[in-house]
Design a protein around this motif. Structure first.
Motif, short mmCIF file in Angstrom:
data_model
loop_
_atom_site.label_atom_id
_atom_site.label_comp_id
_atom_site.label_asym_id
_atom_site.label_seq_id
_atom_site.Cartn_x
_atom_site.Cartn_y
_atom_site.Cartn_z
N PRO A 18 54.16 -36.05 -28.94
CA PRO A 18 54.82 -35.56 -27.72
C PRO A 18 54.19 -36.16 -26.45
CG PRO A 18 54.46 -33.76 -29.24
CD PRO A 18 53.72 -34.93 -29.80
N LYS A 19 55.02 -36.44 -25.46
CA LYS A 19 54.57 -37.11 -24.24
C LYS A 19 53.47 -36.35 -23.52
CE LYS A 19 58.75 -39.74 -23.09
NZ LYS A 19 59.87 -39.90 -22.12
N GLU A 20 53.57 -35.02 -23.54
CA GLU A 20 52.62 -34.23 -22.75
C GLU A 20 51.29 -33.97 -23.46
OE1 GLU A 20 55.40 -31.31 -24.88
OE2 GLU A 20 55.51 -33.29 -23.91
N TRP A 21 51.20 -34.35 -24.74
CA TRP A 21 49.95 -34.12 -25.48
C TRP A 21 48.90 -35.15 -25.06
CZ3 TRP A 21 50.51 -32.24 -31.21
CH2 TRP A 21 51.37 -31.13 -31.24
N GLU A 22 47.65 -34.72 -25.09
CA GLU A 22 46.55 -35.60 -24.68
C GLU A 22 45.59 -35.86 -25.84
OE1 GLU A 22 44.54 -34.36 -21.18
OE2 GLU A 22 46.37 -33.77 -20.13
N MET A 23 44.92 -37.01 -25.73
CA MET A 23 43.95 -37.39 -26.76
C MET A 23 42.55 -36.90 -26.39
SD MET A 23 41.42 -39.62 -27.92
CE MET A 23 41.43 -41.24 -27.16
N TYR A 24 41.87 -36.31 -27.37
CA TYR A 24 40.48 -35.88 -27.22
C TYR A 24 39.68 -36.44 -28.38
CZ TYR A 24 42.35 -32.23 -24.10
OH TYR A 24 43.00 -31.54 -23.08
N ARG A 25 38.41 -36.63 -28.15
CA ARG A 25 37.51 -36.86 -29.28
C ARG A 25 36.86 -35.52 -29.61
NH1 ARG A 25 37.33 -42.14 -30.40
NH2 ARG A 25 37.87 -43.59 -28.73
N MET A 26 36.43 -35.37 -30.84
CA MET A 26 35.90 -34.08 -31.25
C MET A 26 34.78 -33.61 -30.31
SD MET A 26 36.62 -31.94 -33.82
CE MET A 26 37.08 -32.85 -35.29
N LYS A 27 33.99 -34.55 -29.84
CA LYS A 27 32.87 -34.18 -28.96
C LYS A 27 33.36 -33.60 -27.64
CE LYS A 27 32.39 -38.93 -27.24
NZ LYS A 27 31.50 -40.12 -27.22
#
Length: 468
Positions: free
Chosen positions: A259-268
């Protein structure tokens, strides 16, 4: 085939407590009087791809549902051709586990070898051959009854971690034996009845597998954003597929569109700023078996982490004093713990509130998420196949892969906003509860079927029921 319960006047006291009443024309004998030969197995040497290679039956080939030997995926061993003759199996041989076993599956289980395949059997097994007037399929059912009533436990000899069955002592047990023709009739009857039970049980197990897969598929579609949760006019929540224009390329091959509004994170990025919020367990030298106590602060070990569930089996504890030296590795209710190894690697669960505090061991990792992340939703996401496959790729090892803390911190997660995380969590909780309830009911039915099957075997084999 028809059957009936025998009338009281047709029965006599066997003189054996577990056996009770038996038909008047049946005999009581020690098991050893029914047997002409008992011979332990042999393990041989590693396969050499020569004429002395031979399939070897192991305990893993014991089909504990049907009490037969499965001859698929047999281990190949090497044994001199002349020595093989002493250990080759014949169709109708009985094989009994005499060493090994465990708490849930103690030694003494018996299966029949219904094959003409040339094969030997391993050293933890004994081959049993019965006398000419004894029908081995009937004796196989008889051993099933003895095992279900735990008569085999009387012949245990456990001096180390391995259970050993004293065959001599076990075969001193008294059992009942009818005429040869009756033995055949009983075995044929039970073969057909057990086949009917097993067929129904297999269908129930297939249904459970389909439900489990449907549950996993639903979770995956939700946490990867392939579907979105909406509220219907009746107030209930449902899902619809996202349109193409609502999606964007994640830039990650294994995930595809999100989805366009989702963002990427790293576990940290999820970790709290507090000290020791993302740590692994202590070195082995800092926590040894001799530190374990009867009661105290519970440890979280690999066997306590199931996909999404904190399991309380085979628990170990340490003292409050020892805990004070390991505070860096403590875990509190509501935090997330990961398994560094064992299938699947990086599986996780939320720490239970059954205890106030815990300590993780060396093979585990603890994460305390910062505010703004819904822990239960994270559990659904991290245990999904999409994260599992990513974790496997960055893990180390060949035969037994392991993920370390540094690699786990770099795992990529794609997340919606906090409020949507909470909505997805509520939806998944409800739907998963429905799946789990249905699955549990099917498991209860299976257990009742297994119990009914074993009860029928016992009643027929001991003569309470007559096969007409």
């Amino acid at each position: 085939m028809k059957y009936r319960y025998r009338e009281p006047h047709e029965m006599k006291d066997s003189g054996v407590e577990w056996l009770g009443m038996i038909p008047k024309d049946w005999e009581v004998k020690k098991i050893k009087r029914l047997v002409r030969e008992v011979k332990g197995g042999v393990w041989g040497e590693d396969a050499r791809k020569d004429s002395n290679d031979v399939p070897c039956i192991r305990i893993t080939n014991f089909n504990r549902t049907k009490n037969i030997i499965d001859i698929e995926d047999l281990t190949i061993r090497n044994l001199d051709y002349l020595k093989q003759k002493d250990f080759l199996l014949q169709n109708g041989d009985l094989l009994i586990e005499k060493s090994g076993g465990g708490e849930r599956q103690p030694v003494g289980f018996t299966c029949i070898y219904n094959s003409d395949l040339k094969a030997i059997y391993a050293n933890f097994i004994a081959r049993v051959r019965v006398k000419k007037n004894i029908y081995s399929p009937y004796i196989n059912f008889l051993f099933s009854v003895l095992y279900s009533k735990k008569i085999n436990l009387r012949a245990f000899n456990q001096t180390t971690g391995i259970q050993n069955l004293s065959i001599d002592k076990y075969f001193d047990e008294i059992v009942m034996i009818p005429l040869f023709s009756t033995q055949q009739k009983i075995a044929d009857f039970l073969d057909k009845k057990c086949e009917e039970f097993d067929s129904v049980i297999a269908k129930k197990e297939m249904l459970i597998n389909k439900l489990e897969e449907a549950k996993k598929s639903l979770i995956s579609e939700v946490v990867t954003g392939k579907v979105k949760v909406i509220q219907k006019e009746n107030g209930e929540y449902g899902i619809i597929k996202r349109e193409d224009h609502e999606m964007k390329d994640s830039g990650v091959e294994w995930l595809g569109m999100i989805p366009k509004e989702w963002e990427m994170y790293r576990m940290k990025d999820l970790a709290s700023k507090e000290k020791y919020s993302f740590v692994d367990g202590p070195f082995g030298s800092d926590l040894k078996n001799e530190d374990y106590v009867e009661k105290g602060i519970p440890l979280i070990q690999l066997n306590n982490i199931k996909n999404g569930s904190h399991i309380f089996n085979k628990m170990n504890f340490i003292s409050e004093r020892k805990f004070e030296t390991l505070k860096k590795h403590s875990a509190n209710p509501g935090e997330i713990v990961f398994a560094k190894m064992a299938e699947p690697v990086a599986r996780c669960c939320k720490v239970s509130d059954s205890y106030q505090k815990y300590v993780i061991v060396a093979d585990c990792i603890k994460l305390k998420p910062k505010d703004g992340f819904e822990v239960d939703y994270l559990i659904y996401l991290i245990n999904d196949e999409s994260i599992k496959s990513q974790a496997e790729k960055i893990s180390n090892g060949t035969t037994r892969i392991r993920i370390n803390l540094s690699n786990l911190k770099e795992l990529k997660l794609f997340l919606p906003a906090y409020l949507e995380q909470k909505l997805l969590k509520i939806f998944l909780d409800k739907r998963c509860t429905q799946f789990d309830s249905t699955i549990e009911k099917q498991k209860e039915i299976i257990e009742k079927l297994k119990s009914a099957k074993q009860s029928l075997i016992s009643e027929v084999v001991t003569g309470k029921i007559e096969v007409l």
